[in-house]
Design a protein around this motif. Structure first.
Motif, PDB file in Angstrom:
ATOM      1  N   ASN A 192       0.834  -1.203   0.000  1.00  0.00           N
ATOM      2  CA  ASN A 192       0.000   0.000   0.000  1.00  0.00           C
ATOM      3  C   ASN A 192       0.867   1.250   0.000  1.00  0.00           C
ATOM      4  O   ASN A 192       0.606   2.215  -0.736  1.00  0.00           O
ATOM      5  CB  ASN A 192      -0.918   0.012   1.228  1.00  0.00           C
ATOM      6  N   LEU A 198      -4.944   6.490   3.131  1.00  0.00           N
ATOM      7  CA  LEU A 198      -3.993   5.753   3.969  1.00  0.00           C
ATOM      8  C   LEU A 198      -3.967   6.339   5.375  1.00  0.00           C
ATOM      9  O   LEU A 198      -3.968   5.606   6.375  1.00  0.00           O
ATOM     10  CB  LEU A 198      -2.603   5.802   3.343  1.00  0.00           C
ATOM     11  N   ARG A 243      -7.954  -0.768  -0.089  1.00  0.00           N
ATOM     12  CA  ARG A 243      -7.626  -2.064  -0.683  1.00  0.00           C
ATOM     13  C   ARG A 243      -7.593  -1.999  -2.209  1.00  0.00           C
ATOM     14  O   ARG A 243      -6.811  -2.692  -2.853  1.00  0.00           O
ATOM     15  CB  ARG A 243      -8.651  -3.103  -0.220  1.00  0.00           C
ATOM     16  N   THR A 267      -5.092   1.853  -3.861  1.00  0.00           N
ATOM     17  CA  THR A 267      -3.649   1.869  -4.100  1.00  0.00           C
ATOM     18  C   THR A 267      -3.305   1.227  -5.444  1.00  0.00           C
ATOM     19  O   THR A 267      -2.429   1.717  -6.165  1.00  0.00           O
ATOM     20  CB  THR A 267      -2.902   1.138  -2.972  1.00  0.00           C
TER      21      THR A 267
END
Length: 637
Positions: free
Chosen positions: A334, A405, A437, A440
């Motif tokens: 990520n 994030l 999920r 990214t």
């Protein structure tokens, strides 16, 4: 007439590159959109100073040194008596750039600032300014960031922390402290070793193995700290290993229970270590079961040491549970994928900064003996306006991924609330992880792929000068940035790999529905935002998303993978359109409104922008490129 010569005649006036914090209108817009007013006020001066520091002559001297004196492995791989040796040599410029990034908190900003969810967009906005001046030290920084994030999870989650032995906890705490330090004498970078010959991005075919062997003879990573190297013996061959000069690595290896993640120090204390002449070293070190087979000979990122590594009894620590290595590594991906996207748009930001400066000093013929500056050329400015508009959409998407994030790491609190515009882009807390999920993968694939031709266009805007390796004026070296940017669609998963992962995530029987719900909520909320931007007739992102969603839900995964690129691009362009809409609606700025309308017309086929007279169109293009509102104000630039 007087003839020209090597030292007489016309000499082009060099463009003046100014601090992008002030010069880049769209950087400032992202700074305002993704940070609350109080955080902006506290950080603005420091970020502006960083924007100036990365343009210092010393920085560019280090870049030139890192590029000209590339890393190498000393000797032939064995000493004169046949013993295997493989000492990596890096240049002073490379080391000093790493130290600069560490001291400026390129990674630490995401951990040691008190801004919660907004620490991440602040970190990546700062990285945006640094990346074009860093000569690829951002690559080990990205993996350093990923390793720090992984260890923080294991040190703060009560469930995970309870699984650590006292020794393991000490090792993890020490590594985390170093990975998040701003002191170059303390800080570590990290490798991220996954790729092997059989699989590339398909890590299921990993051939490296790890065996639990706590025999007590592994030794220590450091004589002073007496931290054990670890009870696992790791053996194998890693095919692409960047950050070969790092102090630790997170890697995948097969155990009896399946693919597992490990933390391993790169070096260990060796009591018998000696100098080259055979004299004993008081605090000798050697590599921890690692041998450099060879360095990769790459098209770009040549200042970055990327190696093939032989692992023979490399000692390390298991991270998490055996057989759960993919789960552990995914958290790192990520971060490294967001770093890739920011690195790409940061390069474009620098390229456009140079291109803008060049338009003010370069003259061209305008017919009938007349001459004009490029800034007065309707065609040149139309081209730059298109490039700038695309850059803005890519930057919005990248910083939005970093904000998501931040939300996944720090739930929003009352002390730092998002602006009304950003609130329209903020999913419910339960949907943040499902959004991240898929976001990214989408961001890295879409942004990195689009940035390569966009960077080439920045080179082209300087003509032949843009094609040169301008180490004499390193700030103009767009060829270097273009060459290095080409790794973006390849590193950390090629475009097709990411599109496949995107489809898999959306079709996953457990989490796919949540990811779909997260995308739908963001698109619906953002498109309903009430601001100072009029909605163009025919623009209906909710309906367009519904059509994409129906296709995803109603098609098998096997059939959907074949159209993975079209699907990811379709979702990315809907998401980019609502980001542009919300940004423009915050203040009704004519230039950002124009960018939004051009995007939905060009990418989504919606609306038909009215064209005016040539002078009016030039004025509109100048407004996009420079943030001005008229040809008169632009001519004074």
């Amino acid at each position: 007439m007087e003839s020209s010569g090597a030292d007489k005649g016309f000499f082009q006036k060099p463009p003046v590159l100014t601090n992008q914090f002030h010069d880049d209108v769209y950087f400032r817009r992202c700074f305002k959109l993704f940070l609350p007013a109080d955080i902006m006020a506290k950080t603005e001066a420091e970020v502006a100073a960083l924007g100036q520091d990365v343009l210092a002559d010393q920085i560019f001297a280090w870049v030139t040194d890192a590029e000209r004196n590339q890393p190498y492995v000393k000797g032939s791989g064995r000493d004169v008596f046949g013993r295997r040796v493989g000492e990596l040599v890096t240049t002073e410029g490379w080391r000093e750039l790493q130290n600069f990034g560490i001291a400026k908190g390129v990674v630490a900003c995401g951990y040691d600032t008190p801004y919660g969810a907004f620490s991440r967009p602040l970190q990546f906005l700062r990285l945006h300014l640094w990346t074009a001046s860093c000569a690829n030290v951002g690559c080990p920084s990205a993996m350093q960031d990923g390793a720090a994030s992984l260890l923080r999870k294991h040190l703060t989650s009560p469930k995970l922390t309870s699984q650590l032995s006292p020794e393991q906890r000490r090792v993890f705490e020490d590594a985390y402290r170093r990975l998040t330090s701003r002191d170059p004498s303390v800080a570590w970078t990290s490798g991220q070793w996954m790729t092997e010959r059989p699989g590339g991005s398909d890590v299921s075919r990993t051939e490296t193995t790890a065996v639990y062997r706590p025999d007590g003879n592994a030794g220590f990573a450091s004589k002073q700290q007496q931290l054990p190297l670890g009870p696992w013996s790791i053996n194998g061959f890693k095919w692409f290993s960047s950050a070969t000069d790092s102090r630790m690595a997170v890697l995948l290896a097969q155990t009896q229970d399946g693919l597992s993640a490990f933390l391993a120090p790169m070096r260990k204390h060796e009591p018998s270590a000696t100098t080259m002449t055979g004299q004993p070293l008081t605090d000798g070190e050697c590599l921890n079961g690692v041998q450099i087979s060879r360095l990769k000979n790459k098209f770009g990122t040549q200042s970055l040491p990327t190696a093939e590594l032989v692992l023979e009894d490399m000692r390390g620590w298991l991270v998490g549970q055996e057989g759960k290595g993919i789960l552990e590594i995914s958290a790192m991906l990520n971060l490294t994928r967001i770093h890739s996207a920011i690195g790409a748009v940061g390069g474009i930001g620098r390229g456009l900064g140079v291109a803008r400066a060049y338009t003010k000093v370069r003259e061209i013929g305008a017919g009938m003996g007349a001459r004009i500056r490029l800034i007065e050329s309707p065609l040149h400015m139309r081209t730059l306006a298109k490039m700038t508009a695309e850059y803005h959409s890519l930057m919005l998407l990248s910083i939005y991924a970093s904000y998501t994030l931040g939300l996944a790491e720090h739930p929003l609190g009352d002390k730092a609330a998002p602006t009304p515009a950003l609130a329209a882009l903020t999913p419910q807390a339960k949907l943040v992880e499902p959004l991240l999920r898929v976001l990214t993968q989408l961001t890295k694939a879409y942004v990195c792929k689009a940035s390569v031709p966009l960077m080439f266009a920045c080179m082209e805007s300087l003509g032949g000068v843009g094609y040169l390796f301008n180490e004499e004026a390193e700030y103009l070296n767009m060829s270097r940035i273009f060459r290095d940017m080409c790794v973006g669609p390849i590193w950390e998963g090629t475009t097709d790999v990411l599109c496949t992962d995107f489809v898999r995530a959306l079709k996953h029987p457990k989490g796919g529905a949540e990811s779909l719900a997260a995308l739908e909520e963001v698109i619906t909320k953002a498109s309903a935002f009430q601001g100072k931007q009029a909605r163009p007739s025919g623009w209906d992102p909710v309906q367009r998303w519904a059509s994409l969603k129906d296709r995803i839900v109603g098609t098998s995964q096997g059939d959907l993978v074949g159209e993975g690129r079209e699907l990811l691009w379709g979702v990315a362009e809907v998401l980019a359109s609502v980001l542009l809409y919300v940004d423009a609606a915050t203040d009704g700025n004519p230039a950002t409104e124009d960018i939004f309308h051009r995007f939905v017309e060009g990418k989504l086929g919606v609306g038909k922008r009215a064209r005016g007279a040539a002078k009016d169109e030039l004025s509109r293009d100048l407004a996009i490129v420079y943030g001005t509102d008229s040809l008169g104000s632009a001519s004074k630039l």
